[in-house]
Design an enzyme around this catalytic site. Structure first.
Site, mmCIF file in Angstrom:
data_model
loop_
_atom_site.group_PDB
_atom_site.id
_atom_site.type_symbol
_atom_site.label_atom_id
_atom_site.label_comp_id
_atom_site.label_asym_id
_atom_site.label_seq_id
_atom_site.Cartn_x
_atom_site.Cartn_y
_atom_site.Cartn_z
ATOM 1 C CE LYS A 1 -2.012 -1.100 3.899
ATOM 2 N NZ LYS A 1 -1.280 -2.359 4.205
ATOM 3 N NE ARG B 1 6.276 -0.012 10.391
ATOM 4 C CZ ARG B 1 5.110 -0.136 9.779
ATOM 5 N NH1 ARG B 1 4.930 0.419 8.595
ATOM 6 N NH2 ARG B 1 4.133 -0.811 10.342
ATOM 7 N NE ARG C 1 -4.221 -1.411 9.998
ATOM 8 C CZ ARG C 1 -3.143 -0.904 9.393
ATOM 9 N NH1 ARG C 1 -3.175 0.296 8.872
ATOM 10 N NH2 ARG C 1 -2.042 -1.612 9.296
ATOM 11 N NE ARG D 1 7.245 -2.224 6.364
ATOM 12 C CZ ARG D 1 5.913 -2.177 6.491
ATOM 13 N NH1 ARG D 1 5.170 -1.732 5.496
ATOM 14 N NH2 ARG D 1 5.345 -2.570 7.594
ATOM 15 N NE ARG E 1 2.195 -4.823 11.697
ATOM 16 C CZ ARG E 1 3.293 -4.713 10.954
ATOM 17 N NH1 ARG E 1 4.431 -5.251 11.369
ATOM 18 N NH2 ARG E 1 3.267 -4.066 9.823
HETATM 19 P P1 ADP Z 1 2.195 -1.834 3.228
HETATM 20 O O1 ADP Z 1 2.208 -0.341 3.181
HETATM 21 O O2 ADP Z 1 0.997 -2.422 2.549
HETATM 22 O O3 ADP Z 1 2.385 -2.388 4.605
HETATM 23 P P2 ADP Z 1 4.782 -1.621 1.833
HETATM 24 O O4 ADP Z 1 4.448 -0.780 0.656
HETATM 25 O O5 ADP Z 1 5.515 -0.988 2.941
HETATM 26 O O6 ADP Z 1 3.431 -2.351 2.380
HETATM 27 O O7 ADP Z 1 5.577 -2.895 1.298
HETATM 28 C C1 ADP Z 1 6.088 -3.869 2.203
HETATM 29 C C2 ADP Z 1 7.472 -4.313 1.730
HETATM 30 O O8 ADP Z 1 7.335 -5.078 0.524
HETATM 31 C C3 ADP Z 1 8.410 -3.166 1.397
HETATM 32 O O9 ADP Z 1 9.715 -3.541 1.799
HETATM 33 C C4 ADP Z 1 8.319 -3.020 -0.121
HETATM 34 O O10 ADP Z 1 9.547 -2.561 -0.681
HETATM 35 C C5 ADP Z 1 8.024 -4.448 -0.559
HETATM 36 N N1 ADP Z 1 7.102 -4.522 -1.722
HETATM 37 C C6 ADP Z 1 6.054 -3.711 -1.999
HETATM 38 N N2 ADP Z 1 5.431 -4.093 -3.137
HETATM 39 C C7 ADP Z 1 6.089 -5.198 -3.580
HETATM 40 C C8 ADP Z 1 5.927 -6.060 -4.728
HETATM 41 N N3 ADP Z 1 4.929 -5.856 -5.603
HETATM 42 N N4 ADP Z 1 6.793 -7.089 -4.853
HETATM 43 C C9 ADP Z 1 7.791 -7.290 -3.945
HETATM 44 N N5 ADP Z 1 7.991 -6.509 -2.860
HETATM 45 C C10 ADP Z 1 7.162 -5.472 -2.679
HETATM 46 P P1 ADP Z 2 1.229 -1.827 7.843
HETATM 47 O O1 ADP Z 2 0.731 -1.257 6.566
HETATM 48 O O2 ADP Z 2 2.547 -2.493 7.739
HETATM 49 O O3 ADP Z 2 0.208 -2.676 8.535
HETATM 50 P P2 ADP Z 2 0.852 0.752 9.147
HETATM 51 O O4 ADP Z 2 1.992 1.680 9.093
HETATM 52 O O5 ADP Z 2 -0.321 1.014 8.267
HETATM 53 O O6 ADP Z 2 1.460 -0.686 8.904
HETATM 54 O O7 ADP Z 2 0.318 0.642 10.637
HETATM 55 C C1 ADP Z 2 1.184 0.414 11.723
HETATM 56 C C2 ADP Z 2 0.372 0.303 13.011
HETATM 57 O O8 ADP Z 2 -0.307 1.535 13.272
HETATM 58 C C3 ADP Z 2 -0.740 -0.748 12.992
HETATM 59 O O9 ADP Z 2 -0.282 -2.034 13.341
HETATM 60 C C4 ADP Z 2 -1.707 -0.169 14.045
HETATM 61 O O10 ADP Z 2 -1.251 -0.415 15.362
HETATM 62 C C5 ADP Z 2 -1.607 1.320 13.786
HETATM 63 N N1 ADP Z 2 -2.598 1.772 12.782
HETATM 64 C C6 ADP Z 2 -2.346 2.300 11.550
HETATM 65 N N2 ADP Z 2 -3.488 2.585 10.903
HETATM 66 C C7 ADP Z 2 -4.500 2.243 11.749
HETATM 67 C C8 ADP Z 2 -5.916 2.278 11.648
HETATM 68 N N3 ADP Z 2 -6.532 2.733 10.550
HETATM 69 N N4 ADP Z 2 -6.633 1.823 12.715
HETATM 70 C C9 ADP Z 2 -6.035 1.381 13.825
HETATM 71 N N5 ADP Z 2 -4.711 1.310 13.983
HETATM 72 C C10 ADP Z 2 -3.933 1.734 12.952
#
Ligand code: ADP
Ligand code: ADP
Ligand code: ZN
Length: 216
Positions: free
Chosen positions: A13, A160, A88, A127, A171
């Site tokens: 995302k 992170r 979420r 990541r 998660r």
């Molecule tokens: P999210 O915001 O949904 O948690 P991220 O965009 O941070 O996910 O992506 C999670 C990890 O996977 C990052 O290290 C990113 O570089 C990698 N990643 C994202 N998209 C892809 C993809 N299409 N194929 C392989 N790795 C990816």
């Molecule tokens: P990822 O995409 O890897 O799940 P985020 O950066 O979106 O991670 O979120 C990290 C943490 O922040 C989540 O595990 C949660 O604790 C909190 N968080 C983020 N967005 C929300 C949301 N919309 N509702 C509740 N908690 C959230």
């Protein structure tokens, strides 16, 4: 153009949202980024949120809903926004719909990044994020040109705290229980678009761009 990127942790995302910001010039609104900034600044909200985040649980709905409502009122959201990591829960989605309605707007598309849950642990443990500009990398799938250094700004890449295997499992479980129902929720509203999130980063982006083209 009001968009939501939906998908489990590690679906891509944030990666896709940042590319869409560059392409369309509308802001990315990441509740995770906003919460982490509050944690760093040590605000009362940040201190409370940190406990939930470290445990891999969701921060209470009223806190994140408040954050998003405030953010959406800022001027840079006038022409659209990309929500990343919000909503979420169904309660968050309902609250979002209500507050957008009040200002006469609504979500145009919810883009669901469909991924193989098994691949997510590897994505999240690999990541890395730039400490200074927030750019995202992956040690294997999207490495920086120089180890641990951001291509864009030269900042240091960090991992992170919640991207460790034990927290990741929690998660993913929270996602399955609380967030996955939003796929049906938005599908019933007729605004859900599914994208293969296992494809390479650039292919995922092209698919999203095609969807956006179809909207206008
Ligand atoms: P999210 O915001 O949904 O948690 P991220 O965009 O941070 O996910 O992506 C999670 C990890 O996977 C990052 O290290 C990113 O570089 C990698 N990643 C994202 N998209 C892809 C993809 N299409 N194929 C392989 N790795 C990816
Ligand atoms: P990822 O995409 O890897 O799940 P985020 O950066 O979106 O991670 O979120 C990290 C943490 O922040 C989540 O595990 C949660 O604790 C909190 N968080 C983020 N967005 C929300 C949301 N919309 N509702 C509740 N908690 C959230
Ligand atoms: Zn950087």
């Amino acid at each position: 153009m009001d968009l939501i990127l939906l998908g489990p942790p590690g679906a891509g995302k944030g990666t896709q949202a940042k590319m869409l910001v560059d392409r369309y010039g509308i802001p990315q609104i990441s509740t995770g980024d906003i919460l982490r900034a509050a944690v760093r600044e040590g605000t009362p909200m940040g201190i409370k949120a940190k406990e939930y985040m470290d445990a891999g649980d969701l921060v209470p709905d009223e806190v994140v809903v408040g954050i998003v409502q405030e953010r959406l009122q800022q001027e840079d959201c006038a022409d659209g926004f990309i929500l990343d990591g919000f909503p979420r829960t169904v309660a968050q989605a309902d609250a979002l719909e209500d507050s957008l309605k009040e200002s006469g707007r609504g979500i145009d598309a919810v883009i669901s990044l469909d991924v193989d849950i098994e691949a997510l642990v590897g994505r999240l443990t690999g990541r890395r994020t730039c400490k200074d500009c927030g750019a995202g990398y992956h040690v294997k799938f999207d490495p920086p040109k120089t180890d641990l250094i951001c291509d864009k700004c030269g900042g240091e890449l960090i991992q992170r705290q919640d991207d460790q295997e034990s927290t990741i499992r929690e998660r993913l479980d929270v996602y399955r229980r609380q967030t996955a129902p939003l796929v049906d929720y938005y599908s019933q509203k007729g605004i859900l678009f599914r994208v293969d999130g296992m494809a390479p980063i650039d292919s995922v982006q092209s698919e999203i761009v095609q969807i956006v083209k179809g909207l206008t």
